[in-house]
Design an enzyme around this catalytic site. Structure first.
Site, short mmCIF file in Angstrom:
data_model
loop_
_atom_site.label_atom_id
_atom_site.label_comp_id
_atom_site.label_asym_id
_atom_site.label_seq_id
_atom_site.Cartn_x
_atom_site.Cartn_y
_atom_site.Cartn_z
N ASP A 106 -7.78 0.56 -18.00
CA ASP A 106 -6.80 0.35 -16.93
C ASP A 106 -7.55 -0.26 -15.73
O ASP A 106 -7.69 0.36 -14.68
CB ASP A 106 -6.12 1.66 -16.59
CG ASP A 106 -5.34 2.20 -17.77
OD1 ASP A 106 -4.30 1.63 -18.09
OD2 ASP A 106 -5.79 3.17 -18.41
N GLN B 62 -6.13 -0.45 -12.22
CA GLN B 62 -6.08 0.89 -11.63
C GLN B 62 -7.42 1.24 -10.98
O GLN B 62 -7.47 1.77 -9.86
CB GLN B 62 -5.73 1.90 -12.73
CG GLN B 62 -5.81 3.35 -12.34
CD GLN B 62 -5.16 4.24 -13.39
OE1 GLN B 62 -3.95 4.40 -13.41
NE2 GLN B 62 -5.95 4.80 -14.28
N GLY C 146 -10.59 8.36 -26.00
CA GLY C 146 -10.85 7.69 -24.71
C GLY C 146 -11.03 8.71 -23.60
O GLY C 146 -11.99 8.65 -22.81
N HIS C 147 -10.12 9.68 -23.56
CA HIS C 147 -10.24 10.74 -22.55
C HIS C 147 -11.53 11.55 -22.78
O HIS C 147 -12.22 11.92 -21.82
CB HIS C 147 -9.04 11.69 -22.63
CG HIS C 147 -7.71 11.03 -22.39
ND1 HIS C 147 -6.78 10.87 -23.40
CD2 HIS C 147 -7.14 10.51 -21.27
CE1 HIS C 147 -5.70 10.28 -22.90
NE2 HIS C 147 -5.89 10.05 -21.62
N GLN D 44 -12.01 1.96 -17.95
CA GLN D 44 -12.04 0.52 -17.72
C GLN D 44 -10.81 -0.15 -18.35
O GLN D 44 -10.40 -1.23 -17.95
CB GLN D 44 -13.34 -0.05 -18.30
CG GLN D 44 -13.49 -1.57 -18.25
CD GLN D 44 -13.76 -2.08 -16.84
OE1 GLN D 44 -14.13 -1.32 -15.94
NE2 GLN D 44 -13.56 -3.38 -16.64
N MET E 201 -2.86 11.93 -18.06
CA MET E 201 -1.46 12.33 -18.30
C MET E 201 -1.34 13.12 -19.60
O MET E 201 -0.24 13.27 -20.13
CB MET E 201 -0.57 11.09 -18.33
CG MET E 201 -0.63 10.31 -17.01
SD MET E 201 0.79 9.25 -16.70
CE MET E 201 0.71 8.15 -18.08
P1 AMP Z 1 -3.85 8.29 -19.14
O1 AMP Z 1 -3.78 9.70 -19.63
O2 AMP Z 1 -3.37 7.28 -20.12
O3 AMP Z 1 -3.30 8.13 -17.76
O4 AMP Z 1 -5.40 7.97 -19.00
C1 AMP Z 1 -6.23 8.80 -18.24
C2 AMP Z 1 -7.53 8.11 -18.03
O5 AMP Z 1 -8.12 7.83 -19.29
C3 AMP Z 1 -7.35 6.77 -17.32
O6 AMP Z 1 -8.39 6.61 -16.37
C4 AMP Z 1 -7.47 5.78 -18.44
O7 AMP Z 1 -7.96 4.52 -18.01
C5 AMP Z 1 -8.47 6.46 -19.35
N1 AMP Z 1 -8.36 5.94 -20.70
C6 AMP Z 1 -7.23 5.78 -21.43
N2 AMP Z 1 -7.51 5.21 -22.62
C7 AMP Z 1 -8.85 5.00 -22.64
C8 AMP Z 1 -9.76 4.42 -23.59
N3 AMP Z 1 -9.33 3.96 -24.76
N4 AMP Z 1 -11.06 4.38 -23.26
C9 AMP Z 1 -11.50 4.84 -22.07
N5 AMP Z 1 -10.70 5.39 -21.13
C10 AMP Z 1 -9.38 5.47 -21.41
#
Ligand code: AMP
Length: 275
Positions: A141, A144, A27-28, A139, A21
């Site tokens: 989420d 999900q 993380g991304h 992981q 998003m």
């Molecule tokens: P989001 O943009 O928050 O929807 O996240 C996109 C993807 O990045 C999802 O698969 C999340 O689980 C993953 N994600 C978000 N935060 C982290 C993190 N701290 N470590 C690893 N993956 C993450």
């Protein structure tokens, strides 16, 4: 996007897709780096999906720093950024919605009705538009990942789902786009979530396998934190999300809390070498 993706697949190129998003963080980056290593082509989608937000959630104020995200992805080296508008994904004639089934009603689904229907609907559409051989999810989420895997099995989608370990701040807090909403006091409190998870993982390794006792340890630790309210803490099976009679290696302790109005989730796999 779909024409380009099909052309790549016809040319024999594997595609790795990272759905996000936006408001990208380390993380991304970790998902993108993994995708980069494993695929000839990498597509990152940036789409704040209205269908997965509840009426009182933060859809309108969710951060959308697109230029910053684009620079970040340019530096990582991706083949395409897919950044559709809401109307392109959900044109007026759009009608179908996926029903996640019972796994969508528990934990996050209980606190956020309709959330996983929105997630699965957009993920299925993104898969169709980007034709991944592999798709990368965090992981963090955990539920999900479980639901996307269930959908992939149920519909025999030719996609491999890769779960990437949670990237954390130095103090253990799982990195999240929503962490920017925390005020300094809340930010100071937030690492207690990971401390509680680590403590429970330690207790499991030391021999405690009773789910209620493991949950109780986490609950106690979190209850001591000022200004934090617990939404749920639960030991669950990694595939069925059901609470096992005894925790086993691979069982997952999942936690959701609120700090003020900010909801944070995290989890730990019990018996993993590096919790
Ligand atoms: P989001 O943009 O928050 O929807 O996240 C996109 C993807 O990045 C999802 O698969 C999340 O689980 C993953 N994600 C978000 N935060 C982290 C993190 N701290 N470590 C690893 N993956 C993450």
């Amino acid at each position: 996007m779909q024409e380009q993706a099909i052309a790549w697949r016809h040319a024999g190129d594997d595609i790795g897709v990272v759905p996000t998003m936006g408001a990208l963080h380390a993380g991304h980056d970790s998902l993108v780096a993994r995708a980069r290593r494993e695929n000839r082509r990498v597509i990152v989608s940036i789409f704040v999906n209205p269908a997965q937000f509840g009426p009182n959630e933060d859809f309108d104020k969710y951060p959308r720093p697109f230029d910053q995200d684009r620079n970040r992805l340019d530096a990582l080296g991706v083949d395409a950024i897919f950044h559709p508008s809401v109307d392109q994904i959900y044109p007026p004639a759009f009608k179908t919605r996926l029903d996640p089934g019972p796994l969508g009603d528990v934990l996050e689904g209980r606190s956020r009705p309709g959330h996983f229907a929105g997630v699965l609907t957009v993920v299925l559409k993104l898969f169709s538009l980007t034709q991944p051989k592999r798709a990368y999810f965090g992981q963090k989420d955990f539920q999900q990942v479980v639901l996307v895997r269930q959908m992939v099995r149920d519909f025999a989608l030719p996609v491999r789902i890769v779960a990437v370990p949670t990237v954390r701040e130095a103090d253990g807090l799982a990195i999240s786009s929503r962490n920017v909403y925390l005020n300094p006091t809340q930010r100071q409190t937030a690492p207690v979530i990971h401390q509680a998870l680590t403590q429970v993982a330690g207790a499991f390794t030391a021999g405690e396998t009773e789910p209620a006792r493991l949950e109780g340890l986490a609950r106690e630790r979190l209850a001591a934190a000022h200004g934090l309210t617990l939404d749920y803490v639960s030991v669950v099976d990694e595939t069925t999300l059901r609470r096992p009679e005894r925790a086993i290696p691979g069982s997952v302790l999942v936690v959701a809390v609120k700090l003020g109005s900010i909801r944070l989730i995290d989890n730990v796999v019990l018996g993993a070498e590096r919790p």
